[in-house]
Enzyme design. Sequence first.
Site, PDB file in Angstrom:
ATOM      1  N   ASP A 276       0.811  -1.231   0.000  1.00 49.70           N
ATOM      2  CA  ASP A 276       0.000   0.000   0.000  1.00 49.70           C
ATOM      3  C   ASP A 276       0.839   1.275   0.000  1.00 49.70           C
ATOM      4  OD1 ASP A 276      -2.245  -1.641   0.088  1.00 49.70           O
ATOM      5  OD2 ASP A 276      -2.239  -1.687   2.278  1.00 49.70           O
TER       6      ASP A 276
ATOM      7  N   LYS B 169       1.833   2.116  -5.093  1.00 46.39           N
ATOM      8  CA  LYS B 169       2.416   1.566  -6.328  1.00 46.39           C
ATOM      9  C   LYS B 169       1.488   1.834  -7.511  1.00 46.39           C
ATOM     10  CE  LYS B 169       2.376  -2.440  -4.312  1.00 46.39           C
ATOM     11  NZ  LYS B 169       2.029  -2.034  -2.940  1.00 46.39           N
TER      12      LYS B 169
ATOM     13  N   ALA C 152      -3.975  -7.821  -3.809  1.00 45.48           N
ATOM     14  CA  ALA C 152      -3.522  -6.456  -4.074  1.00 45.48           C
ATOM     15  C   ALA C 152      -4.722  -5.531  -4.270  1.00 45.48           C
ATOM     16  CB  ALA C 152      -2.663  -6.432  -5.338  1.00 45.48           C
ATOM     17  N   GLY C 153      -4.538  -4.285  -3.878  1.00 44.10           N
ATOM     18  CA  GLY C 153      -5.532  -3.249  -4.158  1.00 44.10           C
ATOM     19  C   GLY C 153      -4.761  -1.992  -4.506  1.00 44.10           C
ATOM     20  N   HIS C 154      -4.738  -1.636  -5.773  1.00 46.04           N
ATOM     21  CA  HIS C 154      -3.932  -0.498  -6.245  1.00 46.04           C
ATOM     22  C   HIS C 154      -4.866   0.621  -6.699  1.00 46.04           C
ATOM     23  CE1 HIS C 154      -0.205  -3.229  -7.113  1.00 46.04           C
ATOM     24  NE2 HIS C 154      -0.676  -3.358  -5.891  1.00 46.04           N
TER      25      HIS C 154
ATOM     26  N   GLN D 184       1.897  -6.125  -3.294  1.00 50.56           N
ATOM     27  CA  GLN D 184       2.385  -6.217  -1.909  1.00 50.56           C
ATOM     28  C   GLN D 184       3.672  -5.395  -1.730  1.00 50.56           C
ATOM     29  OE1 GLN D 184       1.243  -9.405  -3.559  1.00 50.56           O
ATOM     30  NE2 GLN D 184      -0.596  -8.433  -2.851  1.00 50.56           N
TER      31      GLN D 184
ATOM     32  N   ASP E 151       2.243  14.625   2.033  1.00 45.53           N
ATOM     33  CA  ASP E 151       1.248  15.592   2.514  1.00 45.53           C
ATOM     34  C   ASP E 151       0.619  15.136   3.838  1.00 45.53           C
ATOM     35  OD1 ASP E 151       0.306  13.561   0.589  1.00 45.53           O
ATOM     36  OD2 ASP E 151      -1.692  14.253   1.173  1.00 45.53           O
TER      37      ASP E 151
END
Length: 423
Positions: free
Chosen positions: A13, A16, A39-41, A224, A333
């Site tokens: 996370d 990527k 995965a969660g992109h 990952q 940020d």
Amino acid sequence: MPGTLIIGAQWGDEAKGKITDMLASKADIVARYQGGDNAGHTVVVGGQTWKFHLIPSGILYPRVLCVLGNGMVINPKRLWEELDSLSARGVDISPSRLKISRQAHLIMPYHLALDGASEAALGQAKIGTTKRGIGPAYMDKMSRQGLRAWDMLRPDFRQRVIRAVEQKNIWLERVYAEPTLDPQAVADEYAGYAERMRPYIADISPLLYDAYVAGKELLYEGGQGTLLDIDLGSYPYVTSSSASAGGAAAGLGIGPRCIDRIIGVAKSYQTRVGSGPFPTELLDEIGDHMVDRGAEFGTTTGRRRRCGWLDLATLRYSARVNGLTEIALTKLDVLSGLNRLRTCNAYQVGGETWTDWPADGEALEGCAPVYEELPGWEEDLAVSAWEELPAETRAYIAHIEQRVGVPVKLISVGPDRDQTIYR
Ligand code: GDP
Ligand code: IMO
Ligand code: MG
């Protein structure tokens, strides 16, 4: 340089997806090489959010060919859900846009059942997996019992599925006392997926090699992160694939010399989802600040991510084991508004000081971080040039470069494709 690898330098996370999408504007091919829909992109373009699980984060550019590598484990049901939702939003998902390696392994319904059952059996010691069947699918791959995309092209695919379900039913019933699956029903379901997947299944190795030799721009997108790598991560609290640079060549059927540039994507602080040691974890209002400002909830499971100070010992380790040529530093940020920042540069273990990260869950349990302190900044970093960043922000980046020994070339100051500073 034609072959660029984008790798998670921490526990996943790191953004990527955002970095891949940005660099894909100049790419011809974007390929995933390991993992699956664990995965969660996330990609944000003009205020619109896209979440990719199996599909490479280059699909939004019509000229980019996306590739799912042989190192991946693919759940066909989830693949079609993702493709159908992309299609509904106007993205071309025809076979000319996506190739799936014929050697990629298939995630079957029994892998999902076994993932859940294994986690339940571990109780307190559970890994905290995404329950997507990843571990059991790689177990079958390694024990040479997996079904692959290639099997979908064979006339006896249904029989292969039936045999596999019958075998796994023994495990589900006798080992875990779980309900068994109906072999015929699974075979019917997967025969349907095979029909749809057939035009996408290809021999990707020559495709990638020829493109590389022809001077095309290739991006290899890791899932990952290095600290979740099966060999190099905080074992056993890891995923089941080779998420670090070494996995890219094997997972795509290319030689390591087709990789010219290795970008480690690193968050400006540290996060992890699931169980396992995390020496710099913050269970206080600073951790809450990171969760709130960074919207630190899992893209795949929605779980709250654990947050902490940036761990430079892990980043130095990542630089070494991946051979990083540069760092993309993201979510800077999120640190705005913290008046003091800390980074961990070493660990205190008993009477000793360790400057290297031990790739072992138990060894990490005894590690107390040794911190260095730096001034923070108040500004919200809505800027587009290096010179416009506050002096404290630039000093924080210089400190990272100095401790890790790798230049920070990309700086991300917001989720949108445009909120990026190049150096
Ligand atoms: P990945 O798995 O490495 O692709 O990362 P994820 O998409 O799971 O998580 C990164 C999250 O941070 C996503 O919600 C992104 O939209 C968001 N994001 C990416 N870059 C920045 C950034 O520079 N600042 C902020 N505030 N959010 C970002
Ligand atoms: P991306 O690509 C963060 C974690 C899980 C769990 C461990 C094992 O979005 O960075 P698994 O389901 O793979 O067997 O779970 O790995 N994990 C991730 N954490 N980002 C990911 O992917 C992850 N994929 C798996 O939370 O701790
Ligand atoms: Mg993610």
